[in-house]
Scaffold this motif. Structure first.
Motif, PDB file in Angstrom:
ATOM      1  N   ASP A 130       0.881  -1.164   0.000  1.00  7.78           N
ATOM      2  CA  ASP A 130       0.000   0.000   0.000  1.00  7.78           C
ATOM      3  C   ASP A 130       0.920   1.216   0.000  1.00  7.78           C
ATOM      4  O   ASP A 130       1.699   1.423   0.929  1.00  7.78           O
ATOM      5  CB  ASP A 130      -0.876  -0.017   1.247  1.00  7.78           C
ATOM      6  N   GLY A 131       0.839   2.024  -1.062  1.00 12.24           N
ATOM      7  CA  GLY A 131       1.775   3.123  -1.214  1.00 12.24           C
ATOM      8  C   GLY A 131       1.788   4.100  -0.064  1.00 12.24           C
ATOM      9  O   GLY A 131       2.833   4.677   0.265  1.00 12.24           O
ATOM     10  N   ALA A 132       0.638   4.320   0.573  1.00 13.22           N
ATOM     11  CA  ALA A 132       0.575   5.276   1.677  1.00 13.22           C
ATOM     12  C   ALA A 132       1.394   4.825   2.876  1.00 13.22           C
ATOM     13  O   ALA A 132       1.731   5.639   3.739  1.00 13.22           O
ATOM     14  CB  ALA A 132      -0.877   5.496   2.090  1.00 13.22           C
ATOM     15  N   ASP A 133       1.717   3.524   2.931  1.00 11.14           N
ATOM     16  CA  ASP A 133       2.532   3.002   4.039  1.00 11.14           C
ATOM     17  C   ASP A 133       4.021   3.131   3.768  1.00 11.14           C
ATOM     18  O   ASP A 133       4.842   2.926   4.664  1.00 11.14           O
ATOM     19  CB  ASP A 133       2.193   1.524   4.300  1.00 11.14           C
ATOM     20  N   GLY A 134       4.376   3.431   2.527  1.00 14.03           N
ATOM     21  CA  GLY A 134       5.789   3.579   2.199  1.00 14.03           C
ATOM     22  C   GLY A 134       6.550   2.271   2.285  1.00 14.03           C
ATOM     23  O   GLY A 134       6.012   1.194   2.033  1.00 14.03           O
ATOM     24  N   LEU A 135       7.810   2.376   2.682  1.00 14.64           N
ATOM     25  CA  LEU A 135       8.692   1.216   2.781  1.00 14.64           C
ATOM     26  C   LEU A 135       9.576   1.406   3.999  1.00 14.64           C
ATOM     27  O   LEU A 135      10.773   1.721   3.886  1.00 14.64           O
ATOM     28  CB  LEU A 135       9.531   1.093   1.503  1.00 14.64           C
ATOM     29  N   PRO A 136       9.009   1.240   5.199  1.00 16.61           N
ATOM     30  CA  PRO A 136       9.741   1.573   6.432  1.00 16.61           C
ATOM     31  C   PRO A 136      11.035   0.794   6.623  1.00 16.61           C
ATOM     32  O   PRO A 136      11.959   1.292   7.273  1.00 16.61           O
ATOM     33  CB  PRO A 136       8.723   1.247   7.536  1.00 16.61           C
ATOM     34  N   GLU A 137      11.107  -0.418   6.057  1.00 19.96           N
ATOM     35  CA  GLU A 137      12.323  -1.219   6.235  1.00 19.96           C
ATOM     36  C   GLU A 137      13.558  -0.553   5.636  1.00 19.96           C
ATOM     37  O   GLU A 137      14.686  -0.810   6.060  1.00 19.96           O
ATOM     38  CB  GLU A 137      12.159  -2.600   5.603  1.00 19.96           C
ATOM     39  N   TYR A 138      13.349   0.301   4.621  1.00 20.16           N
ATOM     40  CA  TYR A 138      14.475   0.938   3.929  1.00 20.16           C
ATOM     41  C   TYR A 138      14.554   2.433   4.207  1.00 20.16           C
ATOM     42  O   TYR A 138      15.422   3.117   3.673  1.00 20.16           O
ATOM     43  CB  TYR A 138      14.370   0.700   2.423  1.00 20.16           C
ATOM     44  N   ALA A 139      13.643   2.947   5.014  1.00 23.14           N
ATOM     45  CA  ALA A 139      13.642   4.377   5.344  1.00 23.14           C
ATOM     46  C   ALA A 139      14.825   4.682   6.280  1.00 23.14           C
ATOM     47  O   ALA A 139      15.346   3.788   6.941  1.00 23.14           O
ATOM     48  CB  ALA A 139      12.318   4.741   6.002  1.00 23.14           C
ATOM     49  N   PRO A 140      15.250   5.962   6.323  1.00 21.60           N
ATOM     50  CA  PRO A 140      14.646   7.121   5.663  1.00 21.60           C
ATOM     51  C   PRO A 140      15.139   7.280   4.231  1.00 21.60           C
ATOM     52  O   PRO A 140      16.171   6.744   3.847  1.00 21.60           O
ATOM     53  CB  PRO A 140      15.103   8.287   6.537  1.00 21.60           C
ATOM     54  N   PHE A 141      14.370   8.062   3.462  1.00 22.34           N
ATOM     55  CA  PHE A 141      14.694   8.330   2.065  1.00 22.34           C
ATOM     56  C   PHE A 141      15.008   9.812   1.874  1.00 22.34           C
ATOM     57  O   PHE A 141      14.379  10.673   2.490  1.00 22.34           O
ATOM     58  CB  PHE A 141      13.514   7.945   1.163  1.00 22.34           C
ATOM     59  N   ASP A 142      15.956  10.070   0.990  1.00 23.06           N
ATOM     60  CA  ASP A 142      16.275  11.461   0.665  1.00 23.06           C
ATOM     61  C   ASP A 142      15.206  12.068  -0.234  1.00 23.06           C
ATOM     62  O   ASP A 142      14.937  13.270  -0.159  1.00 23.06           O
ATOM     63  CB  ASP A 142      17.628  11.535  -0.048  1.00 23.06           C
ATOM     64  N   ARG A 143      14.609  11.219  -1.073  1.00 26.78           N
ATOM     65  CA  ARG A 143      13.576  11.683  -1.983  1.00 26.78           C
ATOM     66  C   ARG A 143      12.461  10.643  -2.062  1.00 26.78           C
ATOM     67  O   ARG A 143      12.727   9.444  -2.107  1.00 26.78           O
ATOM     68  CB  ARG A 143      14.137  11.913  -3.395  1.00 26.78           C
ATOM     69  N   ILE A 144      11.223  11.121  -2.081  1.00 25.93           N
ATOM     70  CA  ILE A 144      10.058  10.255  -2.291  1.00 25.93           C
ATOM     71  C   ILE A 144       9.226  10.864  -3.408  1.00 25.93           C
ATOM     72  O   ILE A 144       8.877  12.053  -3.362  1.00 25.93           O
ATOM     73  CB  ILE A 144       9.210  10.096  -1.017  1.00 25.93           C
ATOM     74  N   LEU A 145       8.916  10.050  -4.406  1.00 22.71           N
ATOM     75  CA  LEU A 145       8.082  10.482  -5.528  1.00 22.71           C
ATOM     76  C   LEU A 145       6.794   9.678  -5.512  1.00 22.71           C
ATOM     77  O   LEU A 145       6.830   8.444  -5.536  1.00 22.71           O
ATOM     78  CB  LEU A 145       8.816  10.267  -6.855  1.00 22.71           C
ATOM     79  N   VAL A 146       5.659  10.350  -5.463  1.00 25.05           N
ATOM     80  CA  VAL A 146       4.354   9.692  -5.448  1.00 25.05           C
ATOM     81  C   VAL A 146       3.670   9.964  -6.779  1.00 25.05           C
ATOM     82  O   VAL A 146       3.344  11.111  -7.095  1.00 25.05           O
ATOM     83  CB  VAL A 146       3.476  10.194  -4.286  1.00 25.05           C
ATOM     84  N   GLU A 147       3.441   8.911  -7.547  1.00 24.01           N
ATOM     85  CA  GLU A 147       2.816   9.062  -8.866  1.00 24.01           C
ATOM     86  C   GLU A 147       1.313   8.825  -8.769  1.00 24.01           C
ATOM     87  O   GLU A 147       0.726   8.086  -9.549  1.00 24.01           O
ATOM     88  CB  GLU A 147       3.469   8.111  -9.868  1.00 24.01           C
ATOM     89  N   ALA A 148       0.695   9.432  -7.790  1.00 23.96           N
ATOM     90  CA  ALA A 148      -0.750   9.365  -7.590  1.00 23.96           C
ATOM     91  C   ALA A 148      -1.135  10.558  -6.723  1.00 23.96           C
ATOM     92  O   ALA A 148      -0.310  11.081  -5.969  1.00 23.96           O
ATOM     93  CB  ALA A 148      -1.158   8.052  -6.922  1.00 23.96           C
ATOM     94  N   ALA A 149      -2.379  10.972  -6.817  1.00 24.00           N
ATOM     95  CA  ALA A 149      -2.804  12.200  -6.156  1.00 24.00           C
ATOM     96  C   ALA A 149      -3.492  11.924  -4.820  1.00 24.00           C
ATOM     97  O   ALA A 149      -4.129  10.890  -4.620  1.00 24.00           O
ATOM     98  CB  ALA A 149      -3.745  12.978  -7.064  1.00 24.00           C
TER      99      ALA A 149
END
Length: 264
Positions: free
Chosen positions: A136-155
């Motif tokens: 689920d995109g809203a949950d992200g990917l906590p196992e690999y966080a933190p991220f310098d950049r996050i791009l969301v291709e949905a509104a």
């Protein structure tokens, strides 16, 4: 025609002053490198390098101009760790991999068949090191966080708070914000000193919009049960139906009754 020549022509048109969508050397070089024909539907191969989008398995292969707009807004730097929410067919993650390295790019998508396609396309194009998972995109990917950049291709109306929390302290999240009317926006985490002074209505308390890049039109960010193949997958259509049902029960003004003035 040689695909490399077609890619050069594609990028040259995006760099031309009439569009001026590609402004940085890094984005230009990456778009010239990634074989886009590996990511479009087989029957669209001949138009792979035209500035147009394609529908595929309930997802959309973004047009080159849209990808350019997203990447310029994301403003990645060498060795940035990047998360793409909405892996799609894998093209955007591939272009990012050409910029920051395969091992630094992670992508998630809520639809399992889309994830399989993205993995296969990335492998075929030479970017098999990109990590793609079904989430689920809203949950992200906590196992690999933190991220310098996050791009969301949905509104979405506001940035998912979970994604904002997965940014580094100086990280940047780019996504379309809004419902029917959307604007591409860059979001950063707020420091405690910024919270009281923030005036970005509709943005989560721990985030602030730092830049806007014009109008866009993206599908809504899906949650579990709305992906392709599920009973409900188009949130906008569902909200429209529910609104219509509520509106039918709340008539007001002249709609309440007809007044017979002549009879009074």
């Amino acid at each position: 025609m040689d695909p490399a020549v077609l890619r050069d022509d594609m990028v040259a048109s995006l760099e031309h002053e009439t569009k001026a969508l590609v402004r940085s050397d890094d984005v230009s070089q990456a778009l010239r490198t990634v074989p886009r024909h590996e990511f479009v539907p087989a029957d669209a191969d001949r138009g792979a390098y035209l500035d147009q989008s394609f529908d595929h398995r309930g997802t959309r292969v973004l047009s080159p101009s849209t990808v350019a707009k997203l990447l310029e807004a994301l403003d990645v730097e060498d060795d940035d760790s990047v998360l793409v929410v909405g892996a799609g067919v894998g093209y955007t993650p591939a272009v990012l991999a050409a910029m920051v390295g395969e091992r630094n790019v992670h992508a998630v998508d809520i639809t399992r068949t889309v994830v399989y396609d993205a993995r296969r396309n990335l492998e075929s194009a030479g970017y098999g090191g990109v990590f793609v998972d079904c989430r689920d995109g809203a949950d992200g990917l906590p196992e690999y966080a933190p991220f310098d950049r996050i791009l969301v291709e949905a509104a979405a109306v506001e940035p998912p708070r979970t994604l904002v929390k997965q940014l580094t302290s100086d990280g940047r999240l780019v996504m379309p914000l809004g419902g029917r009317e959307q604007r591409l926006a860059a979001v950063e985490r707020e420091t405690p000193n910024d919270v009281e002074s923030s005036s970005d209505a509709g943005v989560a308390p721990d985030a602030r919009v730092v830049e806007r890049f014009g109008s866009v039109a993206f599908a809504p960010l899906l949650v579990e049960g709305e992906q392709s193949g599920a009973i409900e997958r188009n949130r906008t259509a569902r909200e429209d139906r529910e609104y219509a049902e509520r509106h039918a029960q709340t008539r007001r003004g002249w709609e309440h009754e007809w007044i017979d003035w002549d009879g009074r």
